[in-house]
Design an enzyme around this catalytic site. Structure first.
Site, short mmCIF file in Angstrom:
data_model
loop_
_atom_site.label_atom_id
_atom_site.label_comp_id
_atom_site.label_asym_id
_atom_site.label_seq_id
_atom_site.Cartn_x
_atom_site.Cartn_y
_atom_site.Cartn_z
N ASP A 51 0.84 -1.20 0.00
CA ASP A 51 0.00 0.00 0.00
C ASP A 51 0.88 1.26 0.00
OD1 ASP A 51 0.89 -0.05 2.58
OD2 ASP A 51 -1.08 0.14 3.52
N SER A 52 2.19 1.06 -0.05
CA SER A 52 3.10 2.18 -0.36
C SER A 52 2.73 2.76 -1.73
CB SER A 52 4.56 1.71 -0.36
OG SER A 52 4.71 0.54 -1.14
N ASP A 90 -1.18 -6.22 -0.31
CA ASP A 90 -1.25 -5.57 1.01
C ASP A 90 -2.70 -5.23 1.33
OD1 ASP A 90 0.18 -4.74 3.15
OD2 ASP A 90 1.16 -3.05 2.13
N LYS A 119 -0.94 -9.43 2.84
CA LYS A 119 -0.12 -8.97 3.97
C LYS A 119 -0.98 -8.11 4.88
CE LYS A 119 3.27 -5.74 3.60
NZ LYS A 119 2.75 -4.71 4.53
N GLU A 121 -0.82 -5.72 8.51
CA GLU A 121 0.01 -5.04 9.52
C GLU A 121 -0.47 -5.35 10.93
OE1 GLU A 121 0.46 -0.83 8.94
OE2 GLU A 121 1.30 -1.07 6.93
N GLU A 189 9.87 -4.17 9.87
CA GLU A 189 10.21 -2.86 9.31
C GLU A 189 10.79 -1.95 10.38
OE1 GLU A 189 7.28 -1.04 6.77
OE2 GLU A 189 8.44 0.80 6.58
O1 KIV Z 1 3.57 -1.09 1.48
C1 KIV Z 1 4.75 -1.50 1.39
O2 KIV Z 1 5.47 -1.25 0.43
C2 KIV Z 1 5.25 -2.31 2.49
C3 KIV Z 1 6.71 -2.66 2.47
C4 KIV Z 1 7.51 -1.50 2.81
C5 KIV Z 1 7.00 -3.81 3.34
O3 KIV Z 1 4.53 -2.62 3.37
#
Ligand code: KIV
Length: 302
Positions: A51-52, A90, A119, A121, A189
């Site tokens: 989600d970056s 994510d 993924k 968090e 992280e």
């Molecule tokens: O959203 C993302 O890119 C991430 C990575 C930095 C692990 O969660």
């Protein structure tokens, strides 16, 4: 023996095998079809549609602005661009706050977008939700330490986590909670390298570090950092290319060629039979005979 599952893609079992064999695992983020194709061709075993996306591709100030629809859209593109990589999607902010919601939204990433894993968090706080997703047969990667979706709750400033005795113990508990909930791997992280190494030693699933030192089972980088595409490179990242400069140079050279009239040149241009053009412009025998009006002015009308 084949290194991949029946679809040709790596499976979480094969990621576990890489880990058991002591091979360090390289993961990168990907957000679009052409980049995913290249990263897949490079043999990167796991691609994370992080989600970056919100910050590095969509221009939001924070990942909390990213929606399920945006994540699904980009995950589909990455899946279409890959044949071998295991694609991890994510789960965005507030998409996994209860077991039911978590299972439903994780399912959408597999069913609608074709991802192979999601993924999530959070450690102890997310364990129940991770467990619900895993029970539905969906592979989950955890993510602890600095968790960007909780940025405001964590004081608003990007910070290395686990530096005090209490914080380090909380992080160890988080790691164990994620593992016990059934995650197949966990991102660490912004964690001091000794603590990340100690967590890695104590788990039996791979740790994937970002800003967590070389003692993790693998590493993940944001692809725009790796390629030098952003205006700023975080301290923990290493640019392996400098595409921002390359793109700047290319765009300036192109604009200069257009201004000078040297683009396009003969190599980029198609010609036609001059006689056919003559006819089309009203110089042919048929055109001379016809008095019918033509919607585009012919040479004789100019
Ligand atoms: O959203 C993302 O890119 C991430 C990575 C930095 C692990 O969660």
């Amino acid at each position: 023996m084949s290194a991949t599952g029946s679809s040709g893609r790596l499976t979480i079992q094969e990621i576990a095998k890489l880990y058991a064999d002591g091979q360090r695992i390289a993961m990168l983020t990907a957000y679009d079809y052409p980049t995913a194709r290249i990263l897949d061709a490079a043999g990167i075993p796991m691609l994370l549609v992080g989600d970056s996306l919100g910050e590095v591709i969509l221009g939001y100030e924070s990942t909390v602005r990213v929606s399920m629809d945006e994540m699904l859209h980009h995950t589909k593109a990455v899946v279409r661009g890959t044949e071998r990589a295991l694609v991890v999607a994510d789960m965005p902010f507030l998409s996994y706050e209860t077991p039911d919601l978590a299972r439903e939204n994780a399912g959408r990433f597999l069913r609608e977008a074709g991802a192979q894993a999601v993924k999530v968090e959070g450690g102890v706080r997310s364990a129940r939700n991770i467990e619900a997703i895993v029970r539905a047969g969906i592979p989950v990667m955890g993510h602890i330490g600095w968790t960007p979706q909780a940025k405001l709750g964590m004081g608003g400033k990007v910070r290395v986590q686990g530096r005090t005795r209490e914080a380090a113990q909380r992080l160890l508990s988080d790691a164990v909670a994620v593992q016990e909930a059934g995650a197949f791997a966990v991102v660490l992280e912004l964690v001091p390298e000794q603590l990340a190494a100690a967590i890695t030693e104590r788990l039996h699933i791979p740790t994937i570090g970002i800003g967590a030192g070389a003692g993790c089972s693998g590493q993940v980088q944001v692809v725009t950092d790796l390629l030098g595409l952003g205006a700023f490179v975080p301290r923990h990242a290493r640019p392996y290319a400098h595409l921002r400069e390359t793109i700047l140079e290319a765009a300036r050279a192109y604009a200069a060629d257009v201004a000078a009239g040297t683009f396009p040149g003969p190599a980029e241009t198609t010609r036609m039979d001059d006689a056919v053009l003559e006819e089309a412009l009203g110089h042919g025998a048929l055109d001379r005979a016809s008095a019918a009006p033509f919607p585009i002015p012919l040479d004789r009308d100019l």
